[in-house]
Design an enzyme around this catalytic site. Sequence first.
Site, PDB file in Angstrom:
ATOM      1  CD1 TRP A  25      14.909  32.418  48.134  1.00  0.00           C
ATOM      2  CD2 TRP A  25      13.361  34.004  47.874  1.00  0.00           C
ATOM      3  NE1 TRP A  25      14.156  32.457  49.276  1.00  0.00           N
ATOM      4  CE2 TRP A  25      13.202  33.415  49.157  1.00  0.00           C
ATOM      5  CE3 TRP A  25      12.497  35.047  47.495  1.00  0.00           C
ATOM      6  CZ2 TRP A  25      12.208  33.825  50.048  1.00  0.00           C
ATOM      7  CZ3 TRP A  25      11.511  35.446  48.389  1.00  0.00           C
ATOM      8  CH2 TRP A  25      11.372  34.839  49.642  1.00  0.00           C
ATOM      9  CD  GLU A 176      27.002  33.321  45.384  1.00  0.00           C
ATOM     10  OE1 GLU A 176      26.736  34.330  44.723  1.00  0.00           O
ATOM     11  OE2 GLU A 176      26.491  32.203  45.162  1.00  0.00           O
ATOM     12  CG  HIS A 252      26.904  38.577  47.191  1.00  0.00           C
ATOM     13  ND1 HIS A 252      26.505  38.962  45.927  1.00  0.00           N
ATOM     14  CD2 HIS A 252      26.982  37.223  47.165  1.00  0.00           C
ATOM     15  CE1 HIS A 252      26.344  37.891  45.174  1.00  0.00           C
ATOM     16  NE2 HIS A 252      26.625  36.821  45.902  1.00  0.00           N
ATOM     17  CB  CYS A 370      28.030  44.034  41.782  1.00  0.00           C
ATOM     18  SG  CYS A 370      27.094  43.982  43.283  1.00  0.00           S
TER      19      CYS A 370
HETATM   20  O1  SUG Z   1      23.758  37.163  41.866  1.00  0.00           O
HETATM   21  N1  SUG Z   1      21.613  39.430  40.253  1.00  0.00           N
HETATM   22  C1  SUG Z   1      22.926  39.126  40.797  1.00  0.00           C
HETATM   23  C2  SUG Z   1      23.528  40.364  41.393  1.00  0.00           C
HETATM   24  C3  SUG Z   1      24.938  40.136  41.824  1.00  0.00           C
HETATM   25  C4  SUG Z   1      25.485  41.275  42.608  1.00  0.00           C
HETATM   26  N2  SUG Z   1      26.804  40.995  42.960  1.00  0.00           N
HETATM   27  C5  SUG Z   1      27.412  41.372  44.103  1.00  0.00           C
HETATM   28  N3  SUG Z   1      26.732  41.814  45.139  1.00  0.00           N
HETATM   29  N4  SUG Z   1      28.678  41.240  44.174  1.00  0.00           N
HETATM   30  C6  SUG Z   1      22.848  38.008  41.839  1.00  0.00           C
HETATM   31  O2  SUG Z   1      21.887  37.978  42.617  1.00  0.00           O
HETATM   32  C7  SUG Z   1      19.606  38.949  38.977  1.00  0.00           C
HETATM   33  C8  SUG Z   1      19.279  38.441  37.591  1.00  0.00           C
HETATM   34  C9  SUG Z   1      17.825  38.552  37.274  1.00  0.00           C
HETATM   35  O3  SUG Z   1      16.991  38.513  38.185  1.00  0.00           O
HETATM   36  O4  SUG Z   1      17.486  38.655  36.067  1.00  0.00           O
HETATM   37  C10 SUG Z   1      21.012  38.570  39.440  1.00  0.00           C
HETATM   38  O5  SUG Z   1      21.511  37.521  39.067  1.00  0.00           O
END
Ligand code: SUG
Length: 446
Positions: A25, A176, A252, A370
Amino acid sequence: MVKHAVEANFDGLVGPTHNYAGLSWGNVASKSNVRAESNPKEAALQGLAKMKRLADRGYVQGILPPHERPHIPTLRALGFEGADSQILEQAAKSSPSILAAVSSASTMWTANAATVSPSADTADHRVHFTPANLSAKFHRSIEHRVTGRALKAIFADEGYFAHHPALPSVSQFGDEGAANHTRLCGGYGEPGVELFVYGQVAFNDQAPAPKKYPARQTLEASQAIARLHGLDDQHTVFAQQNPNAIDAGVFHNDVIAVGNGNTLFYHDMAFLEEERVLADIRSRLTGAELEAVRVSSEEVPIEDAVASYLFNSQLLKTPDGMMLAVPGECREVASVSRYLDTLVQSGGPITSVEVFDVKQSMRNGGGPACLRLRVVLSDEELKAMHRGVLLTDDLYERLTAWVKAHYRDRLSQADLADPMLLEEVRKALDELTGILGLGSIYDFQL
Ligand code: SUG
């Protein structure tokens, strides 16, 4: 004495259960692709191709291994009992959302694995690592133990490397990792300025905060990491993210800003106090002047920045400036594509743009930046680390063959309950720790 140092990038190898479960979310891509069928094999090969291209360009490129998923120990801790196959069956029947969460391949986004402070900045002149507790999302909160084990196995020599446990796993210390941390410096071996960006102040109800989506990083967490790493005021700047940006899907800071060397590339909606942040960085940065490349909302509206992931690009030093390694989606969004064409002609520090296809990861909100954790290492530290995880032509060939042998090319939510998938994952990961020479790091190996 200033030592020669390099910036190494450790990419997360995409795990065999890569899927779209809509778990995050506040992360627009994750929500929009919920329940789409994924292709774990293609995802892992896209990630490896990115690593190979950068390694071929002479960058030090490392790998962090995926974790065991579905994670049976977490399901047991939540009261599911019996043989592994019974646990999967019960979880699928009674709590499919929990099964999806413990099956996520989210460890691929290693920008969230940890915060790393190079030895040139720290009081004891060791490289410091703190795995992120990722407490904002259940599926990510189960990552830090194994991440910590992997980092300790790779950076084992206590003379050079210091490891801290993750911060307390509660929202007040939501952390994070490097996604909210950028280091600006002259040369990599010189002391730098570590910019910690937070979304919310936990212990102050009056402080500005987003209204729609959660702030995943707190000031208190960032300050704790700086203390643990032995960073003094001269090496740190704390900046609040603009709450409106979080509410527009910037979950982020690395979705709206990226820095490297003396260059900070950012959107005008990135920081709540833009002028103060720039002034603080300028007053602390030694050995170089800050080059601030600011993108205005007129040039690139925030929605386009989020849709294209322009700022989730890797900024990499080249012999004649900086290269921006952008996701393919940047060429699909008109304002961003136009902006990129003018950027390299502007005479600024960013002198080239290269496109990388990481679509499988992008559909879950994970761009090129990421997928990597940056670790600045002096020549001695680079020698002291476990080098089996550094990408060579041979390792690339072995990992590509390994992915082709073990990964499925389609995965739906229903497949997560398949006991065969768990067996495939464990067999593959056991082989992987052998290929990378990491010893036992997974629960099923202990
Ligand atoms: O934590 N997506 C990750 C993406 C992380 C991206 N990282 C950075 N911006 N550094 C998150 O939101 C989605 C998984 C799912 O919906 O199946 C997820 O965890």
